[in-house]
Enzyme design. Structure first.
Site, PDB file in Angstrom:
ATOM      1  N   GLU A 210       0.871  -1.180   0.000  1.00 14.38           N
ATOM      2  CA  GLU A 210       0.000   0.000   0.000  1.00 14.38           C
ATOM      3  C   GLU A 210       0.906   1.226   0.000  1.00 14.38           C
ATOM      4  O   GLU A 210       1.439   1.624   1.041  1.00 14.38           O
ATOM      5  CB  GLU A 210      -0.916  -0.008   1.226  1.00 14.38           C
ATOM      6  CG  GLU A 210      -1.920  -1.152   1.249  1.00 14.38           C
ATOM      7  CD  GLU A 210      -2.984  -1.033   0.174  1.00 14.38           C
ATOM      8  OE1 GLU A 210      -3.134   0.067  -0.385  1.00 14.38           O
ATOM      9  OE2 GLU A 210      -3.661  -2.036  -0.109  1.00 14.38           O
ATOM     10  N   CYS A 244      -2.178   9.637   2.396  1.00 10.18           N
ATOM     11  CA  CYS A 244      -1.703   9.072   1.121  1.00 10.18           C
ATOM     12  C   CYS A 244      -2.711   9.255  -0.009  1.00 10.18           C
ATOM     13  O   CYS A 244      -2.331   9.208  -1.182  1.00 10.18           O
ATOM     14  CB  CYS A 244      -1.355   7.604   1.293  1.00 10.18           C
ATOM     15  SG  CYS A 244      -2.737   6.574   1.845  1.00 10.18           S
TER      16      CYS A 244
END
Length: 468
Positions: A210, A244
């Protein structure tokens, strides 16, 4: 002496003994995780305030409640997720049992980041425990206060024969990665993701990465600028921009930029007041290293809004940059801070070309009153996730997979996708020992007649099988 090796051996022995397999055991671990969140919400709030100056509302919305929701979802659906999944059969297997069995991988390593140190540590843990794995958890050493809570308090709520938390920085993480795991789940930067993947490759260990990336936000001329500004500012400056999936830059025409700038200033003032530094709702940069990096980016383009900073408080004001060139540093790396560059484009086609020249982002946003424009951006680009006319709300849905593509990552999780990520999907066929005469058409010596019968038997209405 190798204390890490001893810990891993202990966890492996637990897994081999089958202790984590029963649904009752998995549910007990998930319930323990839920009790940890409820019992120590105040402790976590204090830790996150120390690490990131995170407000109680941001804590509840982005850290605690989202994990508790996933725990509740897993507990409600655990037995259904674990159940064998029956599949369609062809004529050759009509009398057999064909199914997919979800099995735990075994010993799983979860390496977590610092920006959402509860959410991004515990969400994958929910999936790993629900799937029946033993887990080594590596919280981030950068968010020191939260790391301490996760390492010292959380293990009391889980069976320590199948769970361990490991502390340390890059050196300790590197040593940990030298050991063999059955699955690695990493959340962090692409640079470190490459290191993790290289280490996993030595043991042929599967990974979920991720990662991050520069998330584009296209704003069409056919928009209400204040609505766009409210939503973009909220998601850009949430957690001081250290997210993010935050919009990393805006693509719009010079005309829209003129309308958008006063709207952004209005939104920032309403959200954080005339002096954002005094707002209890604006976070701080995690440490001095990241502060210095972000302060360097303030020299790109021209500051149109904000730009103030205070190193002693790790404070950077909500900032908007204009006249930004594609070659400048602020457009070469993920910003991970409260800075929003605006890049001018002349058309939708130019914006899409700009996006497609770059690495595939973790998220992509498009704002327009025209559904056709939003659909064009969606159809002509690729990203981990997409949201039209809002920020990262797509990641609040456990019914949607969350993950990247290309340089922004591989694999996904959230909801049942977390359970599936941490499960091996084993293809199973159970055949009766009899009926050998029917099976004999497969055997040599081959004949055209038997070949025709065999091909007919292997056909299904929905797929072409390559059985035998």
């Amino acid at each position: 002496m190798d204390p890490v090796g001893d810990t891993l051996q202990r966890l492996r022995e637990t897994f081999r003994a089958g202790r984590t397999q029963p649904a009752e055991f998995r549910a007990a671990q998930l319930e323990g995780l839920g009790r940890f969140l409820r019992d120590h919400k105040q402790l976590l709030q204090e830790a996150l305030a120390q690490d990131l100056h995170k407000s109680a509302v941001e804590l509840e919305v982005s850290e605690i409640s989202i994990v508790q929701t996933e725990i509740n979802l897993a507990l409600r659906n655990l037995r259904a997720w674990m159940r064998d999944e029956q599949v369609r059969r062809n004529l050759a297997t009509q009398l057999d049992s064909a199914f997919i069995r979800k099995e735990p991988f075994g010993l799983v390593l979860i390496v977590a980041p610092w920006n959402y140190p509860v959410n991004l540590t515990l969400l994958p843990l929910v999936g790993a425990l629900a799937a029946g794995n033993c887990v080594v958890l590596k919280p981030s050493e950068i968010s020191k206060s939260t790391e301490k809570v996760l390492a010292e308090v959380l293990p009391r709520y889980l069976d320590q024969s199948c769970f361990a938390a490991v502390l340390g920085g890059p050196e300790e993480t590197g040593q940990l990665l030298e050991h063999r795991f059955d699955y690695i789940f990493f959340t962090g930067s692409p640079r470190v993701g490459k290191i993790v993947m290289a280490a996993a490759a030595k043991h042929l260990t599967p990974v979920t990465l991720e990662l991050g990336g520069k998330n584009p936000c296209y704003v069409d001329d056919n928009c209400d600028p204040q609505t766009v500004a409210n939503r973009v500012a909220f998601f850009r400056y949430f957690n001081a921009g250290q997210t993010c999936v935050a919009p990393d830059y805006v693509l719009c025409s010079p005309k829209m930029q003129e309308r958008l700038l006063p709207a952004l200033q209005s939104a920032i003032t309403r959200f954080y007041g005339e002096d954002p530094r005094s707002s209890p709702d604006l976070g701080r940069i995690i440490n001095e290293k990241h502060f210095q990096r972000l302060q360097g980016l303030l020299g790109c383009g021209r500051v149109a809004i904000g730009g103030q900073s205070d190193e002693s408080d790790r404070y950077i004001a909500p900032t908007v940059l204009v006249d930004v060139q594609e070659t400048e540093p602020v457009m070469q790396e993920e910003i991970f801070g409260p800075i929003l560059p605006i890049v001018n484009v002349r058309s939708l086609d130019e914006a899409i070309d700009f996006i497609k020249r770059r690495e595939k982002p973790l998220a992509l946003y498009a704002f327009s009153n025209s559904n056709q424009v939003v659909e064009q951006v969606l159809a002509r680009t690729s990203s981990g996730g997409f949201c039209g006319n809002d920020g990262f709300m797509h990641m609040t849905l456990p019914s949607l997979p969350f993950g990247g593509v290309g340089a922004s990552g591989m694999g996904s999780y959230h909801g049942k996708f977390s359970f599936d990520t941490f499960s091996h999907h084993r293809a199973c066929l159970l055949r009766r020992p009899g009926l050998e005469k029917i099976c004999s058409i497969r055997y040599p010596p081959y004949s055209p007649r038997n070949l025709r019968l065999l091909l007919l038997a292997m056909e299904t209405r929905s797929c072409s099988c390559t059985l035998l």
